[in-house]
Design a protein around this motif. Structure first.
Motif, PDB file in Angstrom:
ATOM      1  N   VAL A  49      71.410  16.909  77.612  1.00 14.36           N
ATOM      2  CA  VAL A  49      70.829  15.566  77.557  1.00 14.36           C
ATOM      3  C   VAL A  49      70.319  15.285  76.147  1.00 14.36           C
ATOM      4  O   VAL A  49      69.599  16.092  75.561  1.00 14.36           O
ATOM      5  CB  VAL A  49      69.652  15.434  78.558  1.00 14.36           C
ATOM      6  N   HIS A  50      70.708  14.129  75.628  1.00 12.34           N
ATOM      7  CA  HIS A  50      70.230  13.681  74.312  1.00 12.34           C
ATOM      8  C   HIS A  50      69.995  12.175  74.389  1.00 12.34           C
ATOM      9  O   HIS A  50      70.879  11.437  74.786  1.00 12.34           O
ATOM     10  CB  HIS A  50      71.260  14.023  73.237  1.00 12.34           C
ATOM     11  N   VAL A  51      68.813  11.761  74.024  1.00  8.98           N
ATOM     12  CA  VAL A  51      68.375  10.354  74.020  1.00  8.98           C
ATOM     13  C   VAL A  51      68.796   9.579  75.268  1.00  8.98           C
ATOM     14  O   VAL A  51      69.280   8.463  75.189  1.00  8.98           O
ATOM     15  CB  VAL A  51      68.784   9.600  72.725  1.00  8.98           C
ATOM     16  N   GLY A  52      68.605  10.204  76.434  1.00  5.46           N
ATOM     17  CA  GLY A  52      68.859   9.513  77.693  1.00  5.46           C
ATOM     18  C   GLY A  52      70.293   9.514  78.173  1.00  5.46           C
ATOM     19  O   GLY A  52      70.618   8.846  79.152  1.00  5.46           O
ATOM     20  N   PHE A  53      71.151  10.269  77.492  1.00  4.33           N
ATOM     21  CA  PHE A  53      72.556  10.355  77.874  1.00  4.33           C
ATOM     22  C   PHE A  53      72.943  11.803  78.117  1.00  4.33           C
ATOM     23  O   PHE A  53      72.550  12.692  77.351  1.00  4.33           O
ATOM     24  CB  PHE A  53      73.475   9.810  76.769  1.00  4.33           C
ATOM     25  N   ALA A  54      73.739  12.038  79.149  1.00  6.17           N
ATOM     26  CA  ALA A  54      74.365  13.342  79.335  1.00  6.17           C
ATOM     27  C   ALA A  54      75.539  13.391  78.369  1.00  6.17           C
ATOM     28  O   ALA A  54      76.449  12.564  78.451  1.00  6.17           O
ATOM     29  CB  ALA A  54      74.826  13.516  80.768  1.00  6.17           C
ATOM     30  N   MET A  55      75.498  14.336  77.447  1.00  2.60           N
ATOM     31  CA  MET A  55      76.528  14.425  76.411  1.00  2.60           C
ATOM     32  C   MET A  55      77.689  15.329  76.818  1.00  2.60           C
ATOM     33  O   MET A  55      78.812  15.124  76.374  1.00  2.60           O
ATOM     34  CB  MET A  55      75.920  14.956  75.106  1.00  2.60           C
ATOM     35  N   ALA A  56      77.391  16.352  77.628  1.00  3.01           N
ATOM     36  CA  ALA A  56      78.417  17.316  78.031  1.00  3.01           C
ATOM     37  C   ALA A  56      77.933  18.065  79.262  1.00  3.01           C
ATOM     38  O   ALA A  56      76.734  18.240  79.458  1.00  3.01           O
ATOM     39  CB  ALA A  56      78.685  18.306  76.907  1.00  3.01           C
ATOM     40  N   LYS A  57      78.894  18.508  80.060  1.00  2.00           N
ATOM     41  CA  LYS A  57      78.570  19.412  81.154  1.00  2.00           C
ATOM     42  C   LYS A  57      78.528  20.817  80.565  1.00  2.00           C
ATOM     43  O   LYS A  57      79.325  21.165  79.698  1.00  2.00           O
ATOM     44  CB  LYS A  57      79.640  19.343  82.238  1.00  2.00           C
ATOM     45  N   ILE A  58      77.569  21.616  81.022  1.00  2.00           N
ATOM     46  CA  ILE A  58      77.485  23.006  80.592  1.00  2.00           C
ATOM     47  C   ILE A  58      77.253  23.880  81.815  1.00  2.00           C
ATOM     48  O   ILE A  58      76.763  23.400  82.839  1.00  2.00           O
ATOM     49  CB  ILE A  58      76.373  23.220  79.535  1.00  2.00           C
ATOM     50  N   ASP A  59      77.602  25.155  81.707  1.00  2.00           N
ATOM     51  CA  ASP A  59      77.375  26.026  82.860  1.00  2.00           C
ATOM     52  C   ASP A  59      75.930  26.514  82.860  1.00  2.00           C
ATOM     53  O   ASP A  59      75.207  26.392  81.875  1.00  2.00           O
ATOM     54  CB  ASP A  59      78.383  27.173  82.914  1.00  2.00           C
ATOM     55  N   GLU A  60      75.514  27.037  84.002  1.00  2.00           N
ATOM     56  CA  GLU A  60      74.116  27.428  84.174  1.00  2.00           C
ATOM     57  C   GLU A  60      73.686  28.505  83.181  1.00  2.00           C
ATOM     58  O   GLU A  60      72.579  28.452  82.641  1.00  2.00           O
ATOM     59  CB  GLU A  60      73.866  27.899  85.601  1.00  2.00           C
ATOM     60  N   ALA A  61      74.550  29.468  82.914  1.00  2.00           N
ATOM     61  CA  ALA A  61      74.196  30.542  81.975  1.00  2.00           C
ATOM     62  C   ALA A  61      73.916  29.966  80.590  1.00  2.00           C
ATOM     63  O   ALA A  61      72.920  30.328  79.944  1.00  2.00           O
ATOM     64  CB  ALA A  61      75.313  31.584  81.919  1.00  2.00           C
ATOM     65  N   GLU A  62      74.782  29.066  80.126  1.00  2.00           N
ATOM     66  CA  GLU A  62      74.574  28.428  78.822  1.00  2.00           C
ATOM     67  C   GLU A  62      73.301  27.586  78.837  1.00  2.00           C
ATOM     68  O   GLU A  62      72.538  27.571  77.877  1.00  2.00           O
ATOM     69  CB  GLU A  62      75.778  27.559  78.468  1.00  2.00           C
ATOM     70  N   ALA A  63      73.058  26.884  79.946  1.00  2.00           N
ATOM     71  CA  ALA A  63      71.867  26.046  80.064  1.00  2.00           C
ATOM     72  C   ALA A  63      70.599  26.885  79.950  1.00  2.00           C
ATOM     73  O   ALA A  63      69.683  26.544  79.193  1.00  2.00           O
ATOM     74  CB  ALA A  63      71.884  25.284  81.383  1.00  2.00           C
ATOM     75  N   LEU A  64      70.546  27.983  80.678  1.00  2.00           N
ATOM     76  CA  LEU A  64      69.346  28.818  80.663  1.00  2.00           C
ATOM     77  C   LEU A  64      69.148  29.487  79.303  1.00  2.00           C
ATOM     78  O   LEU A  64      68.014  29.599  78.817  1.00  2.00           O
ATOM     79  CB  LEU A  64      69.420  29.851  81.786  1.00  2.00           C
ATOM     80  N   MET A  65      70.233  29.909  78.681  1.00  2.00           N
ATOM     81  CA  MET A  65      70.138  30.509  77.349  1.00  2.00           C
ATOM     82  C   MET A  65      69.655  29.473  76.330  1.00  2.00           C
ATOM     83  O   MET A  65      68.799  29.766  75.489  1.00  2.00           O
ATOM     84  CB  MET A  65      71.503  31.069  76.937  1.00  2.00           C
ATOM     85  N   THR A  66      70.165  28.263  76.415  1.00  2.00           N
ATOM     86  CA  THR A  66      69.757  27.196  75.493  1.00  2.00           C
ATOM     87  C   THR A  66      68.305  26.812  75.720  1.00  2.00           C
ATOM     88  O   THR A  66      67.549  26.616  74.762  1.00  2.00           O
ATOM     89  CB  THR A  66      70.681  25.971  75.647  1.00  2.00           C
ATOM     90  N   LEU A  67      67.892  26.701  76.987  1.00  2.00           N
ATOM     91  CA  LEU A  67      66.485  26.390  77.272  1.00  2.00           C
ATOM     92  C   LEU A  67      65.554  27.445  76.689  1.00  2.00           C
ATOM     93  O   LEU A  67      64.521  27.119  76.101  1.00  2.00           O
ATOM     94  CB  LEU A  67      66.253  26.281  78.778  1.00  2.00           C
ATOM     95  N   ALA A  68      65.923  28.706  76.833  1.00  2.00           N
ATOM     96  CA  ALA A  68      65.097  29.781  76.270  1.00  2.00           C
ATOM     97  C   ALA A  68      65.008  29.648  74.751  1.00  2.00           C
ATOM     98  O   ALA A  68      63.929  29.825  74.163  1.00  2.00           O
ATOM     99  CB  ALA A  68      65.664  31.141  76.662  1.00  2.00           C
ATOM    100  N   ALA A  69      66.112  29.309  74.110  1.00  2.00           N
ATOM    101  CA  ALA A  69      66.121  29.166  72.646  1.00  2.00           C
ATOM    102  C   ALA A  69      65.262  27.979  72.200  1.00  2.00           C
ATOM    103  O   ALA A  69      64.479  28.104  71.258  1.00  2.00           O
ATOM    104  CB  ALA A  69      67.555  29.004  72.144  1.00  2.00           C
ATOM    105  N   LYS A  71      62.801  26.567  73.786  1.00  2.00           N
ATOM    106  CA  LYS A  71      61.389  26.816  74.079  1.00  2.00           C
ATOM    107  C   LYS A  71      60.726  27.605  72.955  1.00  2.00           C
ATOM    108  O   LYS A  71      59.542  27.436  72.685  1.00  2.00           O
ATOM    109  CB  LYS A  71      61.229  27.552  75.412  1.00  2.00           C
ATOM    110  N   ARG A  72      61.515  28.442  72.280  1.00  2.00           N
ATOM    111  CA  ARG A  72      60.967  29.212  71.156  1.00  2.00           C
ATOM    112  C   ARG A  72      60.649  28.320  69.953  1.00  2.00           C
ATOM    113  O   ARG A  72      59.981  28.761  69.027  1.00  2.00           O
ATOM    114  CB  ARG A  72      61.929  30.327  70.758  1.00  2.00           C
ATOM    115  N   LEU A  73      61.110  27.073  69.963  1.00  2.00           N
ATOM    116  CA  LEU A  73      60.793  26.143  68.870  1.00  2.00           C
ATOM    117  C   LEU A  73      59.352  25.665  68.949  1.00  2.00           C
ATOM    118  O   LEU A  73      58.875  24.988  68.039  1.00  2.00           O
ATOM    119  CB  LEU A  73      61.737  24.943  68.892  1.00  2.00           C
TER     120      LEU A  73
END
Length: 90
Positions: A49-69, A71-73
């Motif tokens: 999700v970027h500025v209110g739009f779904a930009m791409a479908k991603i799989d759950e593993a990628e989603a969770l890895m990206t969320l973890a990354a 969150k470290r920001l």
């Protein structure tokens, strides 16, 4: 800073106008999935999700890895979640 953040589709709320409810780190908002119109996501699928739009479908593993990354920001992540929380499609 504007980040693309993974969100899980909760429901397609308006298929005609390509709107869906998405959950991003516990915050639920309606977003546009029009950019994915040819391959609409379904409930429980993940999107970037970027500025209110779904930009791409991603799989759950990628989603969770990206969320973890992201969150470290720290503060940048919190700012993005607050911006998402205060946004709305009307």
């Amino acid at each position: 800073m504007c980040l693309g953040i993974p969100g899980r589709i909760v429901a397609i709320t308006d298929p005609v106008n390509c709107l869906a409810k998405v959950d991003v780190s516990g915050v639920q908002r309606t977003i546009s999935v029009r950019l994915l119109e040819k391959d609409l996501p379904e409930p429980d699928e993940w999107v970037l999700v970027h500025v209110g739009f779904a930009m791409a479908k991603i799989d759950e593993a990628e989603a969770l890895m990206t969320l973890a990354a992201v969150k470290r920001l720290g503060e940048a992540y919190q700012d993005e979640i607050e911006a998402f929380d205060s946004s709305a499609i009307v």
